[in-house]
Design a protein around this motif. Sequence first.
Motif, PDB file in Angstrom:
ATOM      1  N   GLN A   1      13.059  45.714 -35.033  1.00 12.53           N
ATOM      2  CA  GLN A   1      14.074  46.300 -36.258  1.00 12.53           C
ATOM      3  C   GLN A   1      13.615  47.645 -36.285  1.00 12.53           C
ATOM      4  O   GLN A   1      12.339  47.948 -36.176  1.00 12.53           O
ATOM      5  N   ASN A   2      14.334  48.322 -36.916  1.00 17.04           N
ATOM      6  CA  ASN A   2      14.165  49.945 -37.294  1.00 17.04           C
ATOM      7  C   ASN A   2      13.528  49.644 -38.792  1.00 17.04           C
ATOM      8  O   ASN A   2      13.631  48.450 -39.245  1.00 17.04           O
ATOM      9  N   THR A   3      13.096  50.777 -39.447  1.00 20.29           N
ATOM     10  CA  THR A   3      12.388  50.460 -40.821  1.00 20.29           C
ATOM     11  C   THR A   3      13.514  50.131 -41.772  1.00 20.29           C
ATOM     12  O   THR A   3      13.205  49.584 -42.655  1.00 20.29           O
ATOM     13  N   ASN A   4      14.972  50.295 -41.328  1.00 19.92           N
ATOM     14  CA  ASN A   4      15.978  49.862 -42.356  1.00 19.92           C
ATOM     15  C   ASN A   4      16.239  48.368 -42.307  1.00 19.92           C
ATOM     16  O   ASN A   4      17.177  47.986 -43.003  1.00 19.92           O
ATOM     17  N   GLY A   5      15.652  47.558 -41.485  1.00 19.39           N
ATOM     18  CA  GLY A   5      15.815  46.306 -41.009  1.00 19.39           C
ATOM     19  C   GLY A   5      17.021  45.976 -40.115  1.00 19.39           C
ATOM     20  O   GLY A   5      17.157  44.599 -39.647  1.00 19.39           O
ATOM     21  N   ASP A   6      17.583  46.946 -39.450  1.00 24.64           N
ATOM     22  CA  ASP A   6      18.589  46.878 -38.595  1.00 24.64           C
ATOM     23  C   ASP A   6      17.945  46.749 -36.932  1.00 24.64           C
ATOM     24  O   ASP A   6      16.858  47.400 -36.837  1.00 24.64           O
ATOM     25  N   ARG A   7      18.559  45.874 -36.244  1.00 25.71           N
ATOM     26  CA  ARG A   7      17.843  45.668 -34.990  1.00 25.71           C
ATOM     27  C   ARG A   7      18.058  46.909 -34.033  1.00 25.71           C
ATOM     28  O   ARG A   7      18.893  47.788 -34.239  1.00 25.71           O
TER      29      ARG A   7
ATOM     30  N   PRO B   1      10.530  51.388 -26.228  1.00 23.77           N
ATOM     31  CA  PRO B   1      11.016  52.365 -27.495  1.00 23.77           C
ATOM     32  C   PRO B   1      10.631  53.603 -27.575  1.00 23.77           C
ATOM     33  O   PRO B   1       9.298  53.849 -27.484  1.00 23.77           O
ATOM     34  N   SER B   2      11.145  54.949 -27.908  1.00 21.97           N
ATOM     35  CA  SER B   2      10.871  56.087 -27.827  1.00 21.97           C
ATOM     36  C   SER B   2      10.397  56.474 -29.146  1.00 21.97           C
ATOM     37  O   SER B   2      10.141  55.670 -29.933  1.00 21.97           O
ATOM     38  N   ARG B   3       9.574  57.528 -29.094  1.00 20.88           N
ATOM     39  CA  ARG B   3       8.978  58.266 -30.220  1.00 20.88           C
ATOM     40  C   ARG B   3       9.945  59.028 -31.004  1.00 20.88           C
ATOM     41  O   ARG B   3       9.383  59.956 -31.680  1.00 20.88           O
ATOM     42  N   ARG B   4      11.197  59.069 -30.660  1.00 22.76           N
ATOM     43  CA  ARG B   4      12.046  59.900 -31.389  1.00 22.76           C
ATOM     44  C   ARG B   4      11.836  60.139 -32.833  1.00 22.76           C
ATOM     45  O   ARG B   4      11.877  61.227 -33.501  1.00 22.76           O
ATOM     46  N   GLU B   5      11.630  58.998 -33.575  1.00 19.32           N
ATOM     47  CA  GLU B   5      11.432  58.980 -35.071  1.00 19.32           C
ATOM     48  C   GLU B   5       9.859  59.269 -35.409  1.00 19.32           C
ATOM     49  O   GLU B   5       9.637  59.241 -36.596  1.00 19.32           O
ATOM     50  N   GLY B   6       9.185  59.679 -34.354  1.00 21.68           N
ATOM     51  CA  GLY B   6       7.885  59.729 -34.679  1.00 21.68           C
ATOM     52  C   GLY B   6       6.883  59.012 -34.003  1.00 21.68           C
ATOM     53  O   GLY B   6       7.307  57.707 -33.814  1.00 21.68           O
ATOM     54  N   ALA B   7       5.842  59.282 -33.418  1.00 22.89           N
ATOM     55  CA  ALA B   7       4.710  58.605 -32.685  1.00 22.89           C
ATOM     56  C   ALA B   7       4.346  57.361 -33.495  1.00 22.89           C
ATOM     57  O   ALA B   7       4.434  56.023 -33.166  1.00 22.89           O
ATOM     58  N   LYS B   8       4.107  57.781 -34.834  1.00 21.47           N
ATOM     59  CA  LYS B   8       3.232  56.748 -35.539  1.00 21.47           C
ATOM     60  C   LYS B   8       4.147  55.520 -36.296  1.00 21.47           C
ATOM     61  O   LYS B   8       4.126  54.716 -36.231  1.00 21.47           O
ATOM     62  N   GLU B   9       5.475  56.575 -36.754  1.00 21.29           N
ATOM     63  CA  GLU B   9       6.487  55.613 -37.398  1.00 21.29           C
ATOM     64  C   GLU B   9       7.096  54.814 -36.331  1.00 21.29           C
ATOM     65  O   GLU B   9       7.547  53.425 -36.746  1.00 21.29           O
ATOM     66  N   THR B  10       6.965  54.869 -34.941  1.00 25.81           N
ATOM     67  CA  THR B  10       7.617  53.860 -34.012  1.00 25.81           C
ATOM     68  C   THR B  10       6.700  52.870 -33.261  1.00 25.81           C
ATOM     69  O   THR B  10       6.954  52.288 -32.572  1.00 25.81           O
ATOM     70  N   SER B  11       5.386  53.211 -33.654  1.00 28.56           N
ATOM     71  CA  SER B  11       4.197  52.550 -32.675  1.00 28.56           C
ATOM     72  C   SER B  11       4.336  51.028 -32.643  1.00 28.56           C
ATOM     73  O   SER B  11       4.408  50.494 -31.545  1.00 28.56           O
ATOM     74  N   TYR B  12       4.987  50.697 -33.991  1.00 30.41           N
ATOM     75  CA  TYR B  12       5.094  49.086 -34.055  1.00 30.41           C
ATOM     76  C   TYR B  12       6.133  48.622 -32.966  1.00 30.41           C
ATOM     77  O   TYR B  12       5.765  47.334 -32.599  1.00 30.41           O
ATOM     78  N   LYS B  13       7.151  49.212 -32.492  1.00 27.99           N
ATOM     79  CA  LYS B  13       8.070  48.890 -31.845  1.00 27.99           C
ATOM     80  C   LYS B  13       7.117  48.594 -30.452  1.00 27.99           C
ATOM     81  O   LYS B  13       7.463  47.560 -29.586  1.00 27.99           O
ATOM     82  N   ARG B  14       6.362  49.503 -29.938  1.00 32.51           N
ATOM     83  CA  ARG B  14       6.095  49.470 -28.708  1.00 32.51           C
ATOM     84  C   ARG B  14       4.676  48.489 -28.556  1.00 32.51           C
ATOM     85  O   ARG B  14       4.519  47.575 -27.602  1.00 32.51           O
TER      86      ARG B  14
END
Length: 327
Positions: free
Chosen positions: A133-139, A165-178
Amino acid sequence: MQKQKNRYTIAFYNLENFFDTKDDPYLLDDDFTPKGFRRWNKSKFRKKVKKISKAISKIGLDESDYPPVLLGMAEVENKGVIQTMLQSKRLRDIDYDVIHFDSPDERGIDTALIYDKKHFEVLDTETIPLIVQNTNGDRDFTRDILYVQGKLHQEEIHVFVNHWPSRREGAKETSYKRIKAAETILQKIEGIQDDHPNIITMGDFNDDPNSESLQTLMRTGMFINPMKKLLSPFEGSANYKGKWSLFDQILLTHSFLNYEIDTHSFIKAKIFSPRFLKEWNGRYKGNPFRTFAGKKYLGGYSDHFPVYIVLNENKINCKKRDTPHKS
């Protein structure tokens, strides 16, 4: 270096937006159409096919008589673009086939695996959805993980092809996806009915070897990452704003370190970065010669260099299997 006929390469290549020219109404591929932002037309597509097929045909030929027996790919739009590539002059004489499934990625870019049927037999294939999910809860509709079970010569192996998943929104912010992607692979491995499975996990992980997501795999003790030593301030598989990264990696289980007869053992790992794949001069000299820089069409290969590993087939008497590929 003298080539050895019992050595084979396994590679991964991010093909940088390998789209056809048709507008798919269900995908966000409008930029890659004749009237789109990038003015993507048949001439540019044919040029891309020619260049990519040239690169693939030459990967590993310094060490082996053969081009890659397995090659994972990222950023391909559909099976059709891969089949067009396999029918090109450089690749049509190799007995390649392709495994591809459409993924839910909104841009329509998928992973795929091509394999030489003379050397690899497919036993099973599967797409593994990555549910994040994205930080807003959407997949976040991202790429599936491609899983292929097969036999390399007579040895059973399991292959995972990834584009995390990419780092487009920030490496730390998206790390949980990877990290979730790594955990998804481990869940699949738990179901493999083999005490010591031969596993190859390749892909564009959008993380370097020391990142938490890759360490999630490494902490299990199952894997070695021979790519780790290849990253330096002066070398990597991609370069962004003057900084090298090694998002493209191939990990393999410790079982590839044995030397038993009728098995394959790891020899080396390399970044494939010959001169023809590089910018030759100017500010970006030495960087991957990419197809686009923003809107500007450069007409190059990809914004990533391929990476590959070399495996030795352990045989008592190594006989040539077929006619070597002529580059």
